[in-house]
Write an enzyme that holds these catalytic residues in place. Structure first.
Site, PDB file in Angstrom:
ATOM      1  N   ASN A   1      17.788  35.131 -27.268  1.00 35.99           N
ATOM      2  CA  ASN A   1      17.253  36.408 -26.777  1.00 35.99           C
ATOM      3  C   ASN A   1      18.235  37.016 -25.762  1.00 35.99           C
ATOM      4  OD1 ASN A   1      15.865  38.246 -25.051  1.00 35.99           O
ATOM      5  ND2 ASN A   1      13.905  37.438 -25.749  1.00 35.99           N
TER       6      ASN A   1
ATOM      7  N   LYS B   1      16.877  37.934 -22.240  1.00 33.01           N
ATOM      8  CA  LYS B   1      16.681  36.750 -21.385  1.00 33.01           C
ATOM      9  C   LYS B   1      18.024  36.241 -20.875  1.00 33.01           C
ATOM     10  CE  LYS B   1      13.085  33.821 -23.386  1.00 33.01           C
ATOM     11  NZ  LYS B   1      12.985  32.514 -24.053  1.00 33.01           N
TER      12      LYS B   1
ATOM     13  N   GLU C   1      11.940  24.326 -34.551  1.00 33.17           N
ATOM     14  CA  GLU C   1      10.583  24.867 -34.605  1.00 33.17           C
ATOM     15  C   GLU C   1       9.944  24.685 -33.228  1.00 33.17           C
ATOM     16  OE1 GLU C   1       6.478  24.289 -37.058  1.00 33.17           O
ATOM     17  OE2 GLU C   1       8.179  23.043 -37.604  1.00 33.17           O
TER      18      GLU C   1
ATOM     19  N   ASP D   1      11.407  28.852 -21.962  1.00 33.65           N
ATOM     20  CA  ASP D   1      10.305  29.296 -22.816  1.00 33.65           C
ATOM     21  C   ASP D   1       9.344  30.061 -21.926  1.00 33.65           C
ATOM     22  OD1 ASP D   1       9.397  29.099 -25.687  1.00 33.65           O
ATOM     23  OD2 ASP D   1       7.552  28.659 -24.615  1.00 33.65           O
TER      24      ASP D   1
ATOM     25  N   TYR E   1       7.313  42.790 -22.856  1.00 28.28           N
ATOM     26  CA  TYR E   1       6.037  43.269 -22.322  1.00 28.28           C
ATOM     27  C   TYR E   1       6.164  43.904 -20.933  1.00 28.28           C
ATOM     28  CZ  TYR E   1       4.160  40.359 -26.114  1.00 28.28           C
ATOM     29  OH  TYR E   1       3.881  39.813 -27.350  1.00 28.28           O
TER      30      TYR E   1
ATOM     31  N   HIS F   1       8.932  35.365 -12.778  1.00 29.69           N
ATOM     32  CA  HIS F   1       8.705  34.017 -13.297  1.00 29.69           C
ATOM     33  C   HIS F   1      10.042  33.328 -13.576  1.00 29.69           C
ATOM     34  CE1 HIS F   1       9.099  37.072 -16.292  1.00 29.69           C
ATOM     35  NE2 HIS F   1       9.016  36.268 -17.341  1.00 29.69           N
TER      36      HIS F   1
HETATM   37  P1  ITT Z   1      14.482  32.040 -27.415  1.00 27.57           P
HETATM   38  O1  ITT Z   1      13.353  31.139 -27.899  1.00 27.57           O
HETATM   39  O2  ITT Z   1      15.665  32.016 -28.304  1.00 27.57           O
HETATM   40  O3  ITT Z   1      14.823  31.811 -25.972  1.00 27.57           O
HETATM   41  P2  ITT Z   1      12.458  34.122 -27.674  1.00 27.57           P
HETATM   42  O4  ITT Z   1      12.468  35.605 -27.414  1.00 27.57           O
HETATM   43  O5  ITT Z   1      11.884  33.669 -29.002  1.00 27.57           O
HETATM   44  O6  ITT Z   1      13.964  33.574 -27.491  1.00 27.57           O
HETATM   45  P3  ITT Z   1      10.278  32.822 -26.259  1.00 27.57           P
HETATM   46  O7  ITT Z   1       9.832  32.034 -27.448  1.00 27.57           O
HETATM   47  O8  ITT Z   1      10.339  32.124 -24.936  1.00 27.57           O
HETATM   48  O9  ITT Z   1      11.733  33.430 -26.477  1.00 27.57           O
HETATM   49  O10 ITT Z   1       9.366  34.092 -26.150  1.00 27.57           O
HETATM   50  C1  ITT Z   1       9.225  34.780 -24.959  1.00 27.57           C
HETATM   51  C2  ITT Z   1       8.613  36.135 -25.206  1.00 27.57           C
HETATM   52  O11 ITT Z   1       7.781  36.446 -24.079  1.00 27.57           O
HETATM   53  C3  ITT Z   1       9.700  37.201 -25.225  1.00 27.57           C
HETATM   54  O12 ITT Z   1      10.137  37.449 -26.526  1.00 27.57           O
HETATM   55  C4  ITT Z   1       8.976  38.380 -24.585  1.00 27.57           C
HETATM   56  O13 ITT Z   1       8.228  39.014 -25.546  1.00 27.57           O
HETATM   57  C5  ITT Z   1       8.022  37.733 -23.599  1.00 27.57           C
HETATM   58  N1  ITT Z   1       8.632  37.679 -22.264  1.00 27.57           N
HETATM   59  C6  ITT Z   1       9.108  36.575 -21.618  1.00 27.57           C
HETATM   60  N2  ITT Z   1       9.652  36.917 -20.438  1.00 27.57           N
HETATM   61  C7  ITT Z   1       9.521  38.244 -20.333  1.00 27.57           C
HETATM   62  C8  ITT Z   1       9.912  39.171 -19.359  1.00 27.57           C
HETATM   63  O14 ITT Z   1      10.572  38.786 -18.271  1.00 27.57           O
HETATM   64  N3  ITT Z   1       9.630  40.455 -19.563  1.00 27.57           N
HETATM   65  C9  ITT Z   1       8.988  40.847 -20.681  1.00 27.57           C
HETATM   66  N4  ITT Z   1       8.604  40.058 -21.671  1.00 27.57           N
HETATM   67  C10 ITT Z   1       8.860  38.748 -21.502  1.00 27.57           C
END
Ligand code: ITT
Length: 207
Positions: A9, A12, A40, A76, A161, A187
């Site tokens: 991501n 992130k 997974e 995560d 979000y 967070h």
């Molecule tokens: P990786 O697993 O490759 O790190 P991912 O996007 O699939 O990427 P996650 O499974 O941890 O990551 O999903 C986290 C989701 O939560 C992310 O896609 C956002 O939609 C949301 N999220 C997490 N932190 C956020 C933030 O700081 N601001 C807004 N949305 C956030």
């Protein structure tokens, strides 16, 4: 010290780089290092999923001459809405489908909260981070940011979000904060600063 960030991501990764900027380490994303593990995410908590992601990339790194001494860090994270029994929670990225736009996901969550007002709209972002050290040790840390779900999207910063995550103390959403201000209260900022401390202590212990 070399650090690989195990995330696909980009948003992130950008925040993680910025938060870890003053750490005495070069931070490289898994793609930059040439790793593409996509395990997974079948854990039942944020922490379990962070460990799964970090271990998958650490296994690849251990087989690589250049990266075998690196620390692999995974994040995560997700949004937990109390009035929706914690949804979307660990399924935040997959909510309504991985490729669905956040315009649609955010509008859907707002719609599901129709008739819910004020403090009843309480929610939090959670971030769990796991670090796998070259000797196989696993360190973990977590952080949360409390807020409420807004009534409409507001702000252009951040990602996911953020435009619907209203912060009562600041009277704005996390998408209306500057990146620096978000990182100082988020967070992710809290979890990674805690991890930075743990890694510092842990590396000292190993000397
Ligand atoms: P990786 O697993 O490759 O790190 P991912 O996007 O699939 O990427 P996650 O499974 O941890 O990551 O999903 C986290 C989701 O939560 C992310 O896609 C956002 O939609 C949301 N999220 C997490 N932190 C956020 C933030 O700081 N601001 C807004 N949305 C956030």
């Amino acid at each position: 010290m070399k650090v690989i960030v195990a995330t696909g991501n980009k948003d992130k990764a950008k925040e993680i780089r910025e938060i870890l900027r003053d750490m005495d380490a070069g931070v490289t994303t898994m793609k930059e290092a040439g790793f593409f593990a996509q395990p997974e995410e079948n854990g039942s908590t944020f922490l379990e999923n962070a460990i799964i992601k970090a271990k998958a990339v650490a296994e690849e790194a251990a087989r690589d001459e250049i990266w075998k001494d690196a620390i692999v860090i995974a994040d995560d994270s997700g949004l937990v809405i109390d009035a929706l029994n914690g949804e979307p929670g660990i399924y935040s990225a997959r909510y309504l489908g991985h490729d669905t736009s956040y315009r649609v996901k955010n509008a859907d969550l707002i719609r599901r909260l129709e008739g819910v007002s004020g403090r009843e709209r309480s929610a939090r972002f959670i971030c769990a981070v796991a670090a796998v050290c070259p000797d196989g040790r696993v360190l973990t840390a977590e952080g949360a940011m409390e807020g409420q779900i807004g009534y409409e999207e507001q702000g252009e910063n951040g990602f996911g979000y953020d435009p619907i995550f209203y912060l009562p103390e600041f009277d704005c959403t996390s998408a209306q904060l500057s990146p620096e201000d978000k990182n100082s209260i988020s967070h992710r900022g809290k979890a990674l600063r805690a991890m930075r401390e743990k890694l510092g202590v842990s590396l000292e212990e190993n000397r």
